[in-house]
Structure formats: C-alpha cells, structure tokens
Design a protein around this motif. Structure first.
Motif, PDB file in Angstrom:
ATOM      1  N   LYS A  18       5.604 -48.899   7.988  1.00  0.00           N
ATOM      2  CA  LYS A  18       4.271 -49.239   8.505  1.00  0.00           C
ATOM      3  C   LYS A  18       3.717 -48.193   9.465  1.00  0.00           C
ATOM      4  CE  LYS A  18       5.093 -53.112  10.542  1.00  0.00           C
ATOM      5  NZ  LYS A  18       6.547 -53.190  10.493  1.00  0.00           N
ATOM      6  N   THR A  36       0.931 -52.401  17.459  1.00  0.00           N
ATOM      7  CA  THR A  36       1.116 -53.606  18.277  1.00  0.00           C
ATOM      8  C   THR A  36       2.589 -53.882  18.575  1.00  0.00           C
ATOM      9  OG1 THR A  36       1.106 -55.090  16.350  1.00  0.00           O
ATOM     10  CG2 THR A  36      -1.014 -54.649  17.423  1.00  0.00           C
ATOM     11  N   ALA A  38       4.557 -51.694  19.657  1.00  0.00           N
ATOM     12  CA  ALA A  38       4.792 -50.976  20.915  1.00  0.00           C
ATOM     13  C   ALA A  38       4.416 -51.863  22.101  1.00  0.00           C
ATOM     14  CB  ALA A  38       3.974 -49.684  20.943  1.00  0.00           C
ATOM     15  N   ARG A  41       7.205 -54.295  22.567  1.00  0.00           N
ATOM     16  CA  ARG A  41       8.350 -53.562  23.130  1.00  0.00           C
ATOM     17  C   ARG A  41       8.156 -53.326  24.627  1.00  0.00           C
ATOM     18  NH1 ARG A  41      11.429 -50.163  19.184  1.00  0.00           N
ATOM     19  NH2 ARG A  41      10.952 -51.028  17.142  1.00  0.00           N
ATOM     20  N   ALA A 102      13.963 -52.877  20.356  1.00  0.00           N
ATOM     21  CA  ALA A 102      13.400 -53.588  19.198  1.00  0.00           C
ATOM     22  C   ALA A 102      13.889 -55.033  19.200  1.00  0.00           C
ATOM     23  CB  ALA A 102      13.830 -52.890  17.909  1.00  0.00           C
ATOM     24  N   ALA A 105      12.205 -56.867  22.034  1.00  0.00           N
ATOM     25  CA  ALA A 105      10.797 -57.124  21.680  1.00  0.00           C
ATOM     26  C   ALA A 105      10.712 -58.332  20.752  1.00  0.00           C
ATOM     27  CB  ALA A 105      10.202 -55.897  20.997  1.00  0.00           C
ATOM     28  N   SER A 106      11.614 -58.389  19.783  1.00  0.00           N
ATOM     29  CA  SER A 106      11.618 -59.495  18.836  1.00  0.00           C
ATOM     30  C   SER A 106      11.835 -60.810  19.592  1.00  0.00           C
ATOM     31  CB  SER A 106      12.714 -59.258  17.797  1.00  0.00           C
ATOM     32  OG  SER A 106      12.725 -60.294  16.866  1.00  0.00           O
ATOM     33  N   ARG A 115       2.569 -63.922  23.243  1.00  0.00           N
ATOM     34  CA  ARG A 115       1.692 -63.764  22.057  1.00  0.00           C
ATOM     35  C   ARG A 115       0.228 -63.934  22.452  1.00  0.00           C
ATOM     36  NH1 ARG A 115       4.826 -62.573  18.008  1.00  0.00           N
ATOM     37  NH2 ARG A 115       2.942 -61.754  17.083  1.00  0.00           N
ATOM     38  N   GLU A 134      -1.435 -52.264  13.125  1.00  0.00           N
ATOM     39  CA  GLU A 134      -0.131 -52.437  12.483  1.00  0.00           C
ATOM     40  C   GLU A 134       0.737 -53.437  13.243  1.00  0.00           C
ATOM     41  OE1 GLU A 134       2.650 -49.220  13.236  1.00  0.00           O
ATOM     42  OE2 GLU A 134       4.008 -50.908  12.993  1.00  0.00           O
ATOM     43  N   ASP A 137       1.434 -59.887  12.563  1.00  0.00           N
ATOM     44  CA  ASP A 137       0.455 -60.983  12.427  1.00  0.00           C
ATOM     45  C   ASP A 137      -0.980 -60.475  12.498  1.00  0.00           C
ATOM     46  OD1 ASP A 137       0.586 -60.150  15.060  1.00  0.00           O
ATOM     47  OD2 ASP A 137       0.313 -62.147  15.893  1.00  0.00           O
ATOM     48  N   MET A 138      -1.174 -59.216  12.134  1.00  0.00           N
ATOM     49  CA  MET A 138      -2.520 -58.637  12.248  1.00  0.00           C
ATOM     50  C   MET A 138      -3.501 -59.313  11.283  1.00  0.00           C
ATOM     51  SD  MET A 138      -2.401 -56.492  14.645  1.00  0.00           S
ATOM     52  CE  MET A 138      -1.263 -57.606  15.400  1.00  0.00           C
ATOM     53  N   ARG A 186      16.422 -59.324  12.521  1.00  0.00           N
ATOM     54  CA  ARG A 186      15.012 -59.318  12.939  1.00  0.00           C
ATOM     55  C   ARG A 186      14.120 -59.967  11.888  1.00  0.00           C
ATOM     56  NH1 ARG A 186      11.636 -54.809  15.229  1.00  0.00           N
ATOM     57  NH2 ARG A 186      12.964 -53.196  14.351  1.00  0.00           N
ATOM     58  N   ARG A 193      10.142 -67.857  13.193  1.00  0.00           N
ATOM     59  CA  ARG A 193       9.577 -68.425  14.425  1.00  0.00           C
ATOM     60  C   ARG A 193       8.341 -69.256  14.071  1.00  0.00           C
ATOM     61  NH1 ARG A 193       7.697 -62.525  16.171  1.00  0.00           N
ATOM     62  NH2 ARG A 193       5.722 -62.511  15.050  1.00  0.00           N
TER      63      ARG A 193
HETATM   64  O1   DC Z   1       7.006 -53.014  14.763  1.00  0.00           O
HETATM   65  P1   DC Z   1       8.121 -52.963  15.806  1.00  0.00           P
HETATM   66  O2   DC Z   1       9.470 -52.803  15.210  1.00  0.00           O
HETATM   67  O3   DC Z   1       7.854 -51.937  16.869  1.00  0.00           O
HETATM   68  O4   DC Z   1       8.060 -54.412  16.522  1.00  0.00           O
HETATM   69  C1   DC Z   1       9.024 -54.841  17.451  1.00  0.00           C
HETATM   70  C2   DC Z   1       9.080 -56.361  17.487  1.00  0.00           C
HETATM   71  O5   DC Z   1       7.853 -56.875  18.026  1.00  0.00           O
HETATM   72  C3   DC Z   1       9.227 -57.054  16.136  1.00  0.00           C
HETATM   73  O6   DC Z   1      10.575 -57.309  15.799  1.00  0.00           O
HETATM   74  C4   DC Z   1       8.461 -58.337  16.273  1.00  0.00           C
HETATM   75  C5   DC Z   1       7.479 -58.082  17.370  1.00  0.00           C
HETATM   76  N1   DC Z   1       6.091 -57.956  16.894  1.00  0.00           N
HETATM   77  C6   DC Z   1       5.393 -59.115  16.710  1.00  0.00           C
HETATM   78  O7   DC Z   1       5.935 -60.206  16.874  1.00  0.00           O
HETATM   79  N2   DC Z   1       4.085 -59.062  16.355  1.00  0.00           N
HETATM   80  C7   DC Z   1       3.477 -57.888  16.147  1.00  0.00           C
HETATM   81  N3   DC Z   1       2.191 -57.876  15.799  1.00  0.00           N
HETATM   82  C8   DC Z   1       4.186 -56.670  16.292  1.00  0.00           C
HETATM   83  C9   DC Z   1       5.513 -56.748  16.665  1.00  0.00           C
END
Ligand code: DC
Length: 230
Positions: A18, A36, A38, A41, A102, A105-106, A115, A134, A137-138, A186, A193
């Motif tokens: 992505k 997003t 980032a 994170r 990562a 962040a998850s 969120r 990117e 949930d965009m 992940r 969730r």
């Molecule tokens: O894309 P990434 O690997 O940098 O994202 C890190 C974590 O952030 C991913 O495991 C889930 C969360 N995330 C999210 O829940 N919603 C997003 N729009 C982007 C990332």
C-alpha cells in the motif's frame, strides 16, 4: 451521497504494498499522500513513551488525557517520499517505522478514543486538497464518499517476503517466520476488532497483487482512476 472526486482510498493488510503504491500514485497525480498507519504508530509511540498501561484501572482515563494534549503534525511526503511525523515537535518518522511499533499501533488502533481522534484529523486533512489516503478504514469509515476506492491484498507469505526485503534495505534483519507470524497476528487483530475492522468497502476495487509488480499495480490503479474520471 455526493462522491468526492479528489479522494482516492487504498486500504488493505500490512505488507500488501500500500505505502509504495500510494506514494507513487500520489506523485503521478500530484495528490498529497496520507499515511494513516503512521498516525496510529505515532499514537502508539506516545503511549509507550508515557508508560501508559491500557489494561490498568485508570488506563482509559489516562489515554483520553494523552490524546487531548497530543501534538501530532504530519509533513506530507513530497513526490514519492515517506510522510514525516512529528510528536510535540520531535521528528519520530524513523522511530515509528519498526516492527515493534507496528504491533503497538495495531493494539492502540482498537481503542475507540484513538480511532475517533485520528478519524477527525484524517477528515480535516482530506478537506485541505486532493489526497491518496492509505490505511485500513479509509474507504469504509473515514472517507465513505470517496469516488475512487481500492483494496490491495496479497498472500501472507508474499507479504512477509516483501516486508523482510524492505526491512533489510533499512538495515534491519528479521526472520521470515517471525515476520509471517506477525503479519498473521496483525491480520487477525485488525480484521476481528469491532471498530472499523479491516475489510474492503462494498464499492472498492479489490486487487490481489501477489503476482503483480509495483509498476503493474500503479498502472492498473491509474487506468481505473482515469476510466472513472470520464
Ligand atoms: O499501515 P501500518 O502498518 O503502518 O499500520 C499500523 C497499524 O495501525 C495497523 O496494524 C492497524 C492500524 N491502522 C488502523 O487501524 N487504521 C488505519 N487507517 C491505519 C492503520
């Protein structure tokens, strides 16, 4: 619902390509690239640094306070470069892009308060101009009205291999098996969730990039965007 012509969403699991693809697509179209992941994170890093235990009795309360005073800014990656992320003025762009962050962040991304805050920030950034957004949930939650929606996928072994190569280029050596296990965990956590789970929007074009090169995927996306623009 009025479709927003200047928003392209690219969702999908980790390691599907992505970031690389979104950056290239944004550069070709002269759109701003919005990473997003980032942002999640960076929140994860702030939670770690503050020693906050989300499982503790007052964990939620402390998280709300942390988010209230969180000073996060993004500098859009110019022409195909990584988004720079600043936390309270400090450039944390490298610190957030590790496999450990990562996972953190998850974990924080399942928190409703996190969120809510990040969704608001992302929508505000989307109002500023044309973007390639990117994330996970965009297309489903943040920009359901985007005109162009894609869901980029690839098999877990392919994604683990790509991630290993990418990390090696950054000087980090990780075992393939470990990366594959992380990716599977992940995937499970992000998809299961209850809030904003990872899944394609009903109107997203789903692409399995396992057998495609980066250039092939970018060309496919450009063509799809141009066709829909007509
Ligand atoms: O894309 P990434 O690997 O940098 O994202 C890190 C974590 O952030 C991913 O495991 C889930 C969360 N995330 C999210 O829940 N919603 C997003 N729009 C982007 C990332």
């Amino acid at each position: 619902m009025v479709e927003r012509k200047n928003i392209i969403t690219i969702d999908g699991p980790s390691g599907a390509g992505k970031s690389t693809i979104s950056k290239l697509l944004a550069a070709k179209l002269h759109y701003t690239y919005l990473d997003t992941g980032a942002m999640y994170r960076a929140v994860g890093l702030q939670v770690e640094r503050s020693g906050l235990d989300l499982e503790a009795e007052n964990g939620r309360e402390k998280l709300v306070k942390l988010l209230d005073i969180l000073d996060m800014t993004l500098a859009p990656g110019e022409e195909g470069r990584e988004t720079r992320v600043f936390l309270h003025g400090e450039d944390v762009s490298d610190a957030i892009r590790t496999p450990e962050m990562a996972m953190v962040a998850s974990r924080v991304s399942a928190e409703p308060e996190v969120r809510k805050k990040l969704t608001e920030m992302q929508r505000a950034l989307g109002n500023k101009g044309a973007i390639v957004a990117e994330g996970r949930d965009m297309g489903t939650i943040v920009f359901p009205d985007a005109k162009y929606k894609f869901f980029l996928d690839a098999t877990p072994p392919e994604r683990a291999q790509r991630r290993q190569k990418q990390l090696l280029e950054q000087g980090q050596r990780l075992e393939y098996e470990e990366l594959l296990a992380q990716i599977r965990k992940r995937d499970r956590d992000d998809s299961s969730r209850s809030l904003a789970p990872l899944k394609p929007a009903p109107d997203a074009v789903v692409i399995d990039s396992s057998q495609m090169s980066i250039d092939e995927v970018v060309s496919f996306l450009l063509k799809a965007v141009h066709e829909k623009q007509k």
